[in-house]
Design an enzyme around this catalytic site. Structure first.
Site, mmCIF file in Angstrom:
data_model
loop_
_atom_site.group_PDB
_atom_site.id
_atom_site.type_symbol
_atom_site.label_atom_id
_atom_site.label_comp_id
_atom_site.label_asym_id
_atom_site.label_seq_id
_atom_site.Cartn_x
_atom_site.Cartn_y
_atom_site.Cartn_z
ATOM 1 N N GLU A 49 -3.640 -18.886 -1.997
ATOM 2 C CA GLU A 49 -4.706 -18.787 -0.986
ATOM 3 C C GLU A 49 -6.108 -18.572 -1.560
ATOM 4 O O GLU A 49 -6.833 -17.683 -1.133
ATOM 5 C CB GLU A 49 -4.359 -17.666 0.007
ATOM 6 C CG GLU A 49 -3.027 -17.892 0.692
ATOM 7 C CD GLU A 49 -2.657 -16.803 1.691
ATOM 8 O OE1 GLU A 49 -3.371 -15.794 1.768
ATOM 9 O OE2 GLU A 49 -1.639 -16.967 2.380
ATOM 10 N N GLU B 143 6.678 -22.096 2.993
ATOM 11 C CA GLU B 143 6.805 -20.916 3.876
ATOM 12 C C GLU B 143 6.971 -21.379 5.310
ATOM 13 O O GLU B 143 6.231 -20.988 6.207
ATOM 14 C CB GLU B 143 5.575 -20.005 3.727
ATOM 15 C CG GLU B 143 5.340 -19.551 2.299
ATOM 16 C CD GLU B 143 4.223 -18.529 2.139
ATOM 17 O OE1 GLU B 143 3.818 -17.927 3.148
ATOM 18 O OE2 GLU B 143 3.757 -18.343 1.000
HETATM 19 C C1 GLA Z 1 1.341 -15.673 3.271
HETATM 20 C C2 GLA Z 1 1.899 -15.233 1.940
HETATM 21 C C3 GLA Z 1 3.308 -14.756 2.048
HETATM 22 C C4 GLA Z 1 3.508 -13.883 3.257
HETATM 23 C C5 GLA Z 1 3.074 -14.630 4.480
HETATM 24 C C6 GLA Z 1 3.300 -13.865 5.733
HETATM 25 O O1 GLA Z 1 1.707 -16.897 3.662
HETATM 26 O O2 GLA Z 1 1.845 -16.240 0.971
HETATM 27 O O3 GLA Z 1 3.625 -14.027 0.902
HETATM 28 O O4 GLA Z 1 2.807 -12.704 3.123
HETATM 29 O O5 GLA Z 1 1.701 -14.868 4.348
HETATM 30 O O6 GLA Z 1 4.302 -12.955 5.661
#
Ligand code: GLA
Length: 401
Positions: A178, A282
């Protein structure tokens, strides 16, 4: 790269009649399903990792109750369905390196052992991020910001210690998480402020030193967004031009029932495939109303609105199950159409019970974002995803299966 691709446009326009029948069947099957211990028989519930073995790895983010085996049913679900795992939290800086010079490897060791015992592809998450990192990392003893050299030394120590410990055991690392704003510019994190733009290059350099054979990824959310997509392409192309081995880009894929458009996701997969592997890292699908769509300025309405924002506390209605199943089928049709470019699809969690979406963006709600319910039973969305894979296999075999 030898398998024939199904163009995304074709896949996305596929007639849905067969799927509708399938979904109704799945809903009926789920309604008639025996108790959880019986429903898990291999015949009735195929293993996702076998269903997708022609296409990409499939996995989930695990929490300690799962990889220590404390939660036996969820550990069994992960074992049966996944061939790749990511730690939800235990490798984040605040957990694995909470104080200067203090590392707590016990949970991460258990996570890695769980994956090794099952011969899974193990992803480390995450080395450099602006969140879940303690303040001390960026401060001196007097609480003042440290300088560039100190922060670089701390970053190097952390990456060498953590990635070095699991050298040859963790297969790939989310090296930087991020780093981008939605407009594609670099996020104003303490890493950027103190070190400067080359903090990303340094992170990849140190990770490569620590484990020269590990795959190294850049991971972010909203990468479907065209401006952010362009920013990620610029970022990774620049790192690769400097000779840094960025293996690929992880698209987090925290999606909703209506957003983002499939076409935007497809465009990002195609753009990122020019640079290396693409991973869906994710995946989950938010099904509850988002507060910003409901909260006005009238705070007296808040209690009433809170109930509206948590509408499925008792059960998830069949109509919603079907919407979720259709949405998941659309996502997997898209991923399967791009399987030459996608190396892995990872869900952010195992069952609805422990999903982070029960607590974000509002704490204490009852959400239903994954393929398995709170009793560890497969939802209609599970069966729609299985059918997407089977249909893909049939098409690739020329309809002969
Ligand atoms: C982001 C992070 C993850 C997690 C998610 C929400 O996407 O990369 O590690 O914290 O948020 O749980």
């Amino acid at each position: 790269m030898t398998r024939p691709a199904t163009p995304a446009s074709m896949t996305m326009n596929k007639p849905t009649t067969g799927r509708t029948i399938l979904l109704l069947t799945a809903v009926f099957a789920a309604a008639c399903a025996p108790e959880p211990e019986n429903v898990e028989s291999a015949e009735e519930v195929p293993a996702l990792r076998e269903v997708f073995d022609h296409a990409f790895l499939i996995g989930g983010a695990l929490n300690p109750s799962q990889f220590t085996g404390e939660n036996v049913p969820e550990a069994e679900l992960a074992t049966k369905h996944f061939n790749t795992i990511t730690p939800e939290n235990v490798m984040k800086w605040e957990v694995i390196h909470p104080e200067p010079g203090v590392y707590d490897f016990a949970p991460a060791d258990a996570f890695v052992a769980f994956g090794e015992e099952r011969d899974m592809f193990i992803v480390g998450h995450t080395l450099v991020w602006h969140s879940q990192v303690p303040d001390w990392v960026f401060q001196d003893a007097a609480g003042q910001p440290v300088g560039r050299d100190t922060l670089l030394a701390r970053m190097r120590d952390h990456i060498h210690t953590v990635a070095g410990r699991y050298e040859g055991r963790v297969d790939g690392w989310d090296v930087v998480n991020e780093a981008l704003n939605d407009d594609g510019t670099l996020r104003e994190s303490p890493w950027l402020r103190i070190i400067g733009e080359d903090y990303l290059a340094k992170a990849f350099e140190y990770a490569h030193e620590a484990d020269p054979d590990a795959e190294l990824y850049y991971n972010d959310y909203s990468l479907n967004n065209p401006a952010k997509r362009a920013g990620a392409v610029r970022l990774v192309r620049d790192l690769q031009a400097r000779g840094l081995p960025v293996t690929g880009i992880g698209m987090q894929a925290h999606y909703t029932l209506s957003r983002p458009p499939l076409e935007e996701i497809a465009a990002s997969i195609e753009a990122f495939a020019e640079l290396g592997d693409v991973m869906i890292t994710e995946l989950d699908v938010a099904v509850l109303p988002r507060p910003q769509e409901h909260w006005g300025a009238d705070i007296s309405r808040r209690a009433e609105l809170r109930d509206e924002l948590n509408p499925f506390t008792e059960a998830f209605p069949d109509s919603m199950q079907q919407r979720l199943a259709r949405r998941y089928a659309d996502f997997f049709d898209l991923f399967l159409a791009h399987q030459e470019d996608i190396s892995r699809v990872t869900f952010w969690g195992v069952t609805d019970a422990a999903s982070w979406l029960n607590d974000w963006p509002i704490a204490g709600r009852t959400s239903y974002p994954l393929l398995f319910d709170r009793q560890n039973r497969p939802k209609p969305a599970f069966f729609s995803v299985v059918e997407a894979a089977r249909e893909d296999r049939r098409q690739r075999a020329g309809g002969s299966q």
